[in-house]
Design a protein around this motif. Structure first.
Motif, short mmCIF file in Angstrom:
data_model
loop_
_atom_site.label_atom_id
_atom_site.label_comp_id
_atom_site.label_asym_id
_atom_site.label_seq_id
_atom_site.Cartn_x
_atom_site.Cartn_y
_atom_site.Cartn_z
N GLY A 69 0.88 -1.22 -0.11
CA GLY A 69 -0.08 -0.04 0.14
C GLY A 69 0.80 1.10 -0.05
N TRP A 70 1.93 1.24 0.81
CA TRP A 70 2.94 2.47 0.80
C TRP A 70 3.56 2.53 -0.49
CZ3 TRP A 70 8.22 2.86 0.37
CH2 TRP A 70 8.62 4.38 0.90
N LEU A 71 3.89 1.65 -1.20
CA LEU A 71 4.47 1.65 -2.56
C LEU A 71 3.42 2.23 -3.45
CD1 LEU A 71 6.62 -1.35 -2.62
CD2 LEU A 71 7.78 1.01 -2.75
N ALA A 72 2.28 1.51 -3.43
CA ALA A 72 1.25 1.95 -4.43
C ALA A 72 0.60 3.18 -4.37
CB ALA A 72 0.11 0.89 -4.25
N GLN A 73 0.69 3.87 -3.00
CA GLN A 73 0.27 5.28 -2.76
C GLN A 73 1.28 6.22 -3.63
OE1 GLN A 73 -2.69 6.00 -1.51
NE2 GLN A 73 -2.18 8.13 -2.31
N ARG A 74 2.45 5.60 -4.00
CA ARG A 74 3.48 6.76 -4.35
C ARG A 74 3.47 6.58 -6.03
NH1 ARG A 74 6.83 8.20 -0.09
NH2 ARG A 74 8.33 8.72 -1.68
N VAL A 75 2.69 5.99 -6.51
CA VAL A 75 2.54 6.01 -7.89
C VAL A 75 1.16 6.35 -8.32
CG1 VAL A 75 4.24 4.01 -7.94
CG2 VAL A 75 1.66 3.55 -8.09
N ARG A 76 1.28 6.60 -9.64
CA ARG A 76 -0.23 7.11 -10.31
C ARG A 76 -1.10 6.08 -10.27
NH1 ARG A 76 -0.46 11.72 -12.91
NH2 ARG A 76 1.61 12.58 -13.47
N ARG A 77 -2.57 6.48 -10.04
CA ARG A 77 -3.72 5.50 -9.77
C ARG A 77 -3.75 4.46 -10.63
NH1 ARG A 77 -9.46 8.35 -9.39
NH2 ARG A 77 -8.27 9.50 -7.77
N PRO A 78 -3.46 4.49 -12.06
CA PRO A 78 -3.78 3.30 -12.84
C PRO A 78 -2.84 2.28 -12.38
CG PRO A 78 -3.88 5.31 -14.17
CD PRO A 78 -3.34 5.74 -12.81
N TRP A 79 -1.53 2.55 -12.10
CA TRP A 79 -0.64 1.69 -11.67
C TRP A 79 -0.40 1.03 -10.15
CZ3 TRP A 79 2.28 -0.03 -15.63
CH2 TRP A 79 2.41 0.79 -16.78
N ARG A 80 -1.19 1.53 -9.46
CA ARG A 80 -1.49 0.75 -8.06
C ARG A 80 -1.87 -0.39 -7.92
NH1 ARG A 80 -4.36 6.29 -5.35
NH2 ARG A 80 -2.61 7.79 -5.51
N PRO A 81 -2.91 -0.87 -8.72
CA PRO A 81 -3.43 -2.41 -8.70
C PRO A 81 -2.10 -3.33 -9.21
CG PRO A 81 -5.17 -1.37 -9.52
CD PRO A 81 -4.15 0.01 -9.55
N MET A 82 -1.16 -2.86 -9.87
CA MET A 82 -0.19 -3.58 -10.46
C MET A 82 0.73 -3.73 -9.29
SD MET A 82 -0.65 -4.99 -13.37
CE MET A 82 -1.57 -4.88 -14.90
N VAL A 83 0.89 -2.71 -8.57
CA VAL A 83 2.25 -2.73 -7.49
C VAL A 83 1.76 -3.45 -6.49
CG1 VAL A 83 3.36 -1.01 -6.00
CG2 VAL A 83 3.15 -0.31 -8.17
#
Length: 783
Positions: free
Chosen positions: A491-505
């Protein structure tokens, strides 16, 4: 179309990773060994500290040329008294003698052995003991299953008669003591079971004399052993409380100078009492009785030190560590639960006064020093379990005051970990401490699992070989910490990228965690992998914003079911001896014995729920979240609105921890271990979000004309330079905003996300405008 297919594609990725992790299994079986005869010699209470060249020279020489290991003598009763141990040996399953379970130690249970002829013997109580094990106990053991698997068996001594008696009570050949020349007796049947006596004295001198007497009997057995025979010597039971690890030695062709192990433990140098019966049949080349044995055939593996004293010191040290772990674990978790409850109570007034007020009226803010101290205490509380796991790298159990040494080492590690988090880059940001703590916890547990889970074996926050539940891989507490840490990291890493890439992270991080948990080479926890798969799917579904809808929950449920079904199909195709827990359960359901497994899991859940201190941790954490943090003044809803990936990680943790505990028979222990990490970090992040709830942010990220992160407007989130976005560049030139939420905003109290996006969680939160640009009526509302 791509947006609609994203949940489906991510579900397929998680399922593929989960099945891949669970499908492959290590080759636990060595080459098939054969022998014409097997002699099982048992000594109740014999431990490795009783073995030395002076008092037990025969056993010492046998250990030098054979394979050795630590024997867990778990039975259906605790402690395993001598009669329970002998009965379990003959059943190949966890059995117990009727009426042998007593509080405070082992009673002198007399066993009636009748000799109607001069050849065999009869146990008149055997049929009632069989009925007791099959009707009253949860394991469904069949006493005498080992002797029923061979044509003829020999018993020497009353303990051996208990092990060798067939289910109807008949012992094929029996002698109360070893004859002057036992060669003819031991060679009359392919299986012989010999009772060498008991070592149960507390006085070292008397205990040494008992061990010397048993060794003399063993010397006579070895002198008369049949050709091409396998001799197994085992300390078949405890003689007092608490339980201990005992001696296991195998001597015969193919068992030279190695460590004993079995697939039931998957740990070099460890095997269970229930493994001896299938080991004997495997050596004789006889088929295993269907549905009767829970043990697996033992094998010999290399890697043992050449010097026997050095080799023996390892199982003896493991016995000391396991004994110390039992004494220390109780008070550690009790203190941890008390400390976290006290810290939760102390956080409540800070939460109530954390939100700043722009008007002239409002509660006096708490001192910055007090807040800083509480934040450090929250970090320390979250790091307590990882620090206790890491403390087992130091041999604290060898000291005279083992508990104090463990406390000192753990406290130093907590202080060191807290300092590392405090001085880590980005500590001043809202999510900085959360990311650092989650990373440390995941790193500690992950590295331990990747290096063989040596810190968890007999560790205070690991699992004990004396309990017999697990000997390798990821334990219950480690599973909870690893679930929470890996999902929070995702979650911490996903929050640092753009929204479309968060599920992938989230899928990448969570999928790697599923592989570590489920791989039989690593975590070896198929139930935990299935639970974590469901948690990762939930987190991936909502990490970009929005609610946990029915469709998203359905996709997460389908992912977990798909992993379980896929693994079950693969597992059922394996031979029965190589199946995992899921495959064994489904096979039991197919042959009608699945109810015993369900009954055991249910009983374990109830017992753990009532007796475990982690239940207090889970309930206290849930109470703090629901009654305080999740209230409008608690800050957690605001945190979730600003950082949807953190909300997703915490939701996934709750799902995975609940499923892992329920399906694994550990009740709330997984949730308690996860909550010990998540709840303090949620409280700390909520405090920081509330502290900045009235900060003014401009469309340019703090200064007019500046660009926010990712080229968009920013507000309420973390500025990329490590400072807190929302602080005006000129404290005197930018007015404070009002302290109340604007009712015109779709989501009250929301600021824009740290990546410049808005509108998550069902609403749009625009950047707030300076106070001078707002209507006077709006500026006066705070007053």
């Amino acid at each position: 179309m791509l947006r609609r297919l994203t949940p489906v594609l991510l579900t397929l990725v998680v399922v593929a990773l989960g099945v891949t992790a669970l499908a492959a299994r290590p080759d636990n079986g060595g080459p098939k060994r054969s022998a014409d005869f097997v002699v099982l010699a048992g000594v109740a209470g014999l431990r490795w500290e009783d073995v030395d060249p002076q008092h037990t020279p025969t056993l010492w020489r046998m250990a030098e040329q054979g394979s050795i290991g630590s024997l867990s003598v778990r039975s259906a009763h605790r402690p395993t008294c001598p009669v329970d141990g002998w009965l379990t040996l003959g059943a190949g399953n966890f059995a117990a003698w009727q009426g042998s379970n007593r509080v405070g130690g082992c009673p002198a249970t007399g066993v009636t052995v009748e000799q109607p002829d001069g050849i065999g013997a009869n146990l008149p109580d055997q049929q009632s003991v069989v009925a007791y094990n099959q009707d009253k106990l949860a394991w469904g053991a069949t006493p005498g299953a080992l002797s029923e698997s061979v044509r003829c068996s020999v018993a020497v001594g009353p303990g051996a008669a208990v092990a060798a008696a067939r289910p109807f009570g008949r012992v094929d050949r029996y002698a109360p003591v070893l004859p002057a020349d036992p060669a003819a007796l031991l060679g009359s049947c392919v299986l012989s079971i010999v009772d060498l006596g008991t070592v149960d004295a507390d006085d070292p001198t008397v205990r040494a004399a008992q061990a010397r007497q048993a060794d003399a009997q063993l010397a006579r057995v070895l002198a008369a052993r049949p050709p091409r025979s396998l001799v197994l010597v085992a300390g078949v039971s405890d003689t007092e409380t608490p339980s201990r690890l005992h001696v296991a030695v195998a001597d015969g062709p193919g068992w030279e100078r190695g460590w004993l192990t079995s697939p039931s433990t998957a740990r070099e140098g460890y095997l269970q009492l229930v493994d001896l019966a299938p080991t004997a049949l495997e050596a004789l080349g006889r088929p295993m009785p269907e549905r009767l044995f829970l043990g697996r055939p033992a094998v010999s593996v290399g890697g043992r030190p050449a010097d026997l004293r050095t080799a023996i010191d390892q199982p003896a040290d493991a016995d000391r560590e396991a004994g110390a772990q039992r004494r220390v674990a109780g008070w550690f978790f009790t203190l941890l639960a008390a400390a976290q409850v006290a810290l939760a109570v102390a956080v409540l007034p800070l939460l109530r006064r954390a939100r700043r007020h722009a008007g002239p009226y409002g509660p006096e803010p708490v001192s910055r020093r007090v807040v800083a101290v509480v934040e450090l205490l929250l970090v320390a509380a979250a790091l307590a379990v990882p620090a206790a796991l890491l403390a087992d790298a130091v041999p604290w159990w060898r000291g005279s005051q083992a508990g104090w040494w463990f406390g000192v080492v753990t406290a130093l590690l907590i202080v060191g970990g807290t300092a590392a988090v405090r001085f880590s880059p980005g500590h001043g940001s809202t999510l900085g401490p959360l990311g650092a703590v989650a990373g440390l916890a995941t790193l500690v547990v992950g590295v331990d699992v990747l290096t063989g889970s040596r810190l968890q074996l007999n560790g205070v926050v690991g699992y004990s070989a004396l309990e017999g539940g697990r000997y390798s891989g990821l334990g219950t507490i480690g599973l909870g910490v690893f679930i929470a840490g890996s999902l929070l990291c995702g979650g911490w890493l996903a929050q640092r990228v753009r929204r479309p890439w968060r599920p992938m992270v989230m899928v990448l991080v969570g999928g790697a965690a599923v592989v570590i948990v489920g791989s039989p080479y690593l975590g070896a926890d198929s139930v935990g992998a299935i639970a974590l798969t469901a948690g990762v799917s939930v987190a991936a579904a909502i990490c970009s914003g929005g609610w946990l809808t029915i469709s998203r929950l359905a996709w997460a449920t389908m992912a977990g079911l798909a992993v379980m079904i896929g693994f079950a199909v693969v597992d059922l195709r394996r031979p029965a001896a190589e199946r995992g827990s899921v495959g064994r359960f489904l096979a039991a359901v197919g042959d009608g014995t699945g109810g015993l497994t369900v009954h055991r899991a249910s009983s374990a859940n109830v017992e753990t729920l009532v007796n475990s201190p982690l239940t207090v941790l889970a309930l206290a954490g849930a109470a703090l979240v629901w009654l305080a943090l999740y209230q409008p003044w608690g800050g957690l809803m605001r945190l979730f609105g600003i950082y949807p990936a953190i909300r997703a990680a915490m939701a996934g943790t709750a799902v995975a921890a609940a499923l892992g505990g329920l399906l694994g028979g550990s009740a709330l222990d997984v949730a308690g271990a996860a909550g010990a990490l998540v709840v303090p970090m949620a409280a700390l992040a909520a405090l920081r979000v509330l502290d900045h709830s009235t900060d003014r942010t401009l469309p340019g990220g703090g200064r007019p004309g500046e660009e926010g992160p990712a080229g968009g407007p920013s507000g309420g989130g973390d500025h990329p330079d490590g400072g807190r976005a929302g602080r005006p560049a000129d404290p005197e030139g930018a007015a404070r905003p009002d302290g109340d939420d604007d009712p015109s905003d779709p989501v009250p109290g929301r600021a824009a996300e740290d990546d410049g996006e808005a509108g998550t969680a069902g609403g749009t939160a625009g950047a707030q405008v300076p106070t001078q640009a707002r209507p006077a009526s709006t500026r006066m509302r705070a007053g």
